[in-house]
Scaffold this motif. Structure first.
Motif, PDB file in Angstrom:
ATOM      1  N   PHE A  68       0.813  -1.214   0.000  1.00  0.00           N
ATOM      2  CA  PHE A  68       0.000   0.000   0.000  1.00  0.00           C
ATOM      3  C   PHE A  68       0.846   1.264   0.000  1.00  0.00           C
ATOM      4  O   PHE A  68       0.347   2.350  -0.284  1.00  0.00           O
ATOM      5  N   LEU A  69       2.130   1.151   0.346  1.00  0.00           N
ATOM      6  CA  LEU A  69       3.000   2.329   0.441  1.00  0.00           C
ATOM      7  C   LEU A  69       3.739   2.628  -0.866  1.00  0.00           C
ATOM      8  O   LEU A  69       4.485   3.596  -0.935  1.00  0.00           O
ATOM      9  N   ARG A  70       3.564   1.798  -1.865  1.00  0.00           N
ATOM     10  CA  ARG A  70       4.231   2.021  -3.141  1.00  0.00           C
ATOM     11  C   ARG A  70       3.621   3.213  -3.874  1.00  0.00           C
ATOM     12  O   ARG A  70       2.429   3.484  -3.769  1.00  0.00           O
ATOM     13  N   ALA A  71       4.492   3.900  -4.658  1.00  0.00           N
ATOM     14  CA  ALA A  71       4.024   5.117  -5.369  1.00  0.00           C
ATOM     15  C   ALA A  71       3.002   4.778  -6.450  1.00  0.00           C
ATOM     16  O   ALA A  71       2.046   5.508  -6.671  1.00  0.00           O
ATOM     17  N   GLY A  72       3.177   3.678  -7.122  1.00  0.00           N
ATOM     18  CA  GLY A  72       2.258   3.324  -8.212  1.00  0.00           C
ATOM     19  C   GLY A  72       1.229   2.299  -7.829  1.00  0.00           C
ATOM     20  O   GLY A  72       0.845   1.460  -8.668  1.00  0.00           O
ATOM     21  N   PHE A  73       0.772   2.319  -6.560  1.00  0.00           N
ATOM     22  CA  PHE A  73      -0.190   1.325  -6.097  1.00  0.00           C
ATOM     23  C   PHE A  73      -1.532   1.506  -6.805  1.00  0.00           C
ATOM     24  O   PHE A  73      -2.061   2.611  -6.895  1.00  0.00           O
ATOM     25  N   ASP A  74      -2.086   0.403  -7.303  1.00  0.00           N
ATOM     26  CA  ASP A  74      -3.373   0.398  -8.003  1.00  0.00           C
ATOM     27  C   ASP A  74      -4.265  -0.618  -7.304  1.00  0.00           C
ATOM     28  O   ASP A  74      -3.983  -1.827  -7.314  1.00  0.00           O
ATOM     29  N   ALA A  75      -5.330  -0.097  -6.676  1.00  0.00           N
ATOM     30  CA  ALA A  75      -6.210  -0.972  -5.905  1.00  0.00           C
ATOM     31  C   ALA A  75      -6.880  -2.026  -6.779  1.00  0.00           C
ATOM     32  O   ALA A  75      -6.984  -3.200  -6.396  1.00  0.00           O
ATOM     33  N   ASP A  76      -7.344  -1.640  -7.978  1.00  0.00           N
ATOM     34  CA  ASP A  76      -8.024  -2.603  -8.851  1.00  0.00           C
ATOM     35  C   ASP A  76      -7.082  -3.720  -9.266  1.00  0.00           C
ATOM     36  O   ASP A  76      -7.448  -4.907  -9.270  1.00  0.00           O
TER      37      ASP A  76
END
Length: 522
Positions: free
Chosen positions: A26-34
């Motif tokens: 969740f702390l990554r810059a390019g996090f994509d929930a979908d």
């Protein structure tokens, strides 16, 4: 301090989350929930994933509350350490307001300067366009005046072969070299005028619908008419004297004013038409009376000789390299057009398929004549251009090969069908043709097949149709023979018997041996 992690029986720390759940993601810059959910749902049930997310959310909230409670005393005492901040802010407000006013004044001045600059650029562009238009109008007026002046000089210059006196040499005969110089000088001047007229057309195309141009329209039309007349006289004079330089200059003039059709028509009426009229009679009454036949082979031979002798010179001039004269098509628009017109007027029966033999001979020699004309083309593209010319298309349209094939079809297929439906009469050895065929019908079939592919019948452009006709002939003969043999074998004399079987039912058994012999040897 945080409590120590729980240990399992082997002394290893117990993880708070399952292995597939990584909170660090969740702390990554390019996090994509979908994308995260789509990746986990392939091997983790949605209920389990939702439970872990809720548990993680509760842990985060608890950690946030703990942080606030830990530093609450500092947070409450923050206001006690901010004494004197209002005074410092008041001291900073005045210079900032002054700076804001200066920036606003500078922005207003820059906007006014920018607006003035844009207006100046627009005025400059308008002035430039007006100056260009004025220069264009001045150039147009200058070119018109120059063309009028050059045209007026034509009658008085030594280039006017119709009015100028040709010098006489010592022997009392006209000086040919002087006449040649007169024509050449006139052609050079006309080429120059045509070049100026080309410039004039360019100027007019960029200044249409202007009052100045409309006022000069009569002058321009008058100059164009005078140029066309002078150029026509000079070109005809050059053709009559076979002056290559004059013809070259005149053709360049016609190309400059984009009037190639006039040059092609003048060559047709001046050179080609008189020659063709001597070869092909133009009086239809004479053709009807029998004074001349519809055969074209001899006429084409004479036309080829005339083209080689009297037309080759201009074809070589127009096809010379780097001349810019490739826009002319004297082969199609002059020679072929006149030949077609002469045949239509003098020998209209040559195009009629009502006489198949004469039609085919005329058609083949006509194709040979087209091949002769294409031999003068300097490149493959020139041949393609000739074939797409209206004269070439009209010439090919005159030959109705479809009707010719229909007549031949009726002649060949009808002859075989008539033989098959006639009373059966077997024949012996065909000594005349040395073909050991025992049936008259078989001989007729072979003759019909030979006719389909003989030089006196076949048209190569319709080979597919003649092949189909040959197969139809064979099929017709096979049907006739099969019906007869089947009827003979069944001895069927009922009124419902097919017509093709009557011959087998009416002949004696001795004559039927001929048929059996053929069937056994087929």
């Amino acid at each position: 301090m945080a409590p120590p992690p729980a240990m399992d029986l082997f002394g290893e720390p117990i993880e708070a989350h399952p292995p597939w759940f990584k909170p660090d993601a969740f702390l990554r810059a390019g996090f994509d929930a979908d994308a995260y959910v789509a990746e986990l749902r392939s091997y983790v049930p949605l209920d389990s994933l939702a439970a872990e997310l809720r548990a993680h959310l509760a842990a985060l909230r608890a950690e946030l509350v703990g942080l606030i409670n830990r530093d609450y005393a500092d947070f409450v005492g923050l206001s006690a350490h901010l004494k004197g901040v209002d005074a410092a802010a008041a001291r900073m407000r005045a210079p900032l307001a002054d700076l804001r006013d200066k920036v606003a004044a500078f922005r207003a001045g820059a906007s006014a300067a920018l607006a003035a600059l844009r207006e100046g650029l627009q005025q400059r562009a308008a002035a430039t366009a007006a100056r260009e238009l004025l220069e264009l109008l001045l150039d147009t007026s200058h070119v018109v005046s120059k063309v009028e002046k050059l045209i007026k000089e034509l009658p008085t210059a030594p280039s006017d072969s119709s009015n100028a006196e040709i010098p006489i040499n010592d022997t009392g005969t006209p000086n040919g070299k002087a006449g040649t110089g007169v024509r050449e000088t006139q052609s050079i001047l006309l080429e120059r005028i045509a070049s100026e007229m080309n410039r004039l057309k360019f100027y007019i195309s960029h200044a249409e619908n202007l009052p100045f141009i409309e006022n000069m329209e009569k002058r321009i039309q008058g100059a164009t008419k005078l140029l066309d007349g002078s150029l026509e006289r000079c070109f005809v004079d050059g053709l009559e004297h076979r002056d290559a330089k004059v013809i070259y200059n005149c053709l360049r003039a016609y190309a400059a004013i984009d009037n190639t059709s006039s040059a092609e028509e003048l060559f047709r009426t001046t050179v080609v038409s008189p020659l063709i009229q001597k070869i092909v009679p133009q009086n239809y009454a004479r053709a009807v009376a029998g004074a001349s036949s519809d055969e074209l082979e001899e006429d084409y031979q004479q036309i080829k000789a005339c083209v080689e002798k009297d037309c080759k010179f201009i074809l070589e001039i127009s096809s010379s390299e780097n001349s810019g004269l490739h826009v002319f098509d004297f082969l199609g628009n002059s020679i072929l057009k006149e030949v077609l017109s002469a045949i239509q007027k003098g020998k209209p029966g040559a195009f009629s398929p009502g006489k198949p033999k004469e039609f085919l001979r005329n058609y083949k020699v006509s194709l040979g004549f087209l091949d002769f004309l294409e031999g003068y083309c300097f490149s493959k593209s020139a041949v393609t251009k000739l074939r797409y010319e209206p004269a070439y298309t009209d010439f090919m349209r005159q030959w109705n090969v479809g009707v010719y094939f229909s007549l031949r079809f009726q002649e060949i297929a009808g002859g075989l069908d008539s033989t098959l439906t006639n009373t059966f009469s077997p024949t012996g050895l065909n000594e005349a043709q040395q073909k050991p065929l025992l049936l008259k019908q078989s001989i007729k079939l072979l003759e019909s097949l030979d006719s389909c592919w003989s030089d006196e019948v076949l048209v190569f452009s319709h080979c597919d149709k003649f092949l189909r006709l040959s197969l139809q002939l064979i099929s017709r003969y096979t049907t006739w023979l099969s019906c007869g043999l089947s009827a003979r074998k069944a001895s069927d004399r009922s009124p419902n018997s097919p017509a093709d079987a009557e011959w087998a039912l009416s002949i004696p058994i001795e004559d039927f041996i001929y048929v059996s012999y053929i069937c056994n040897n087929v």
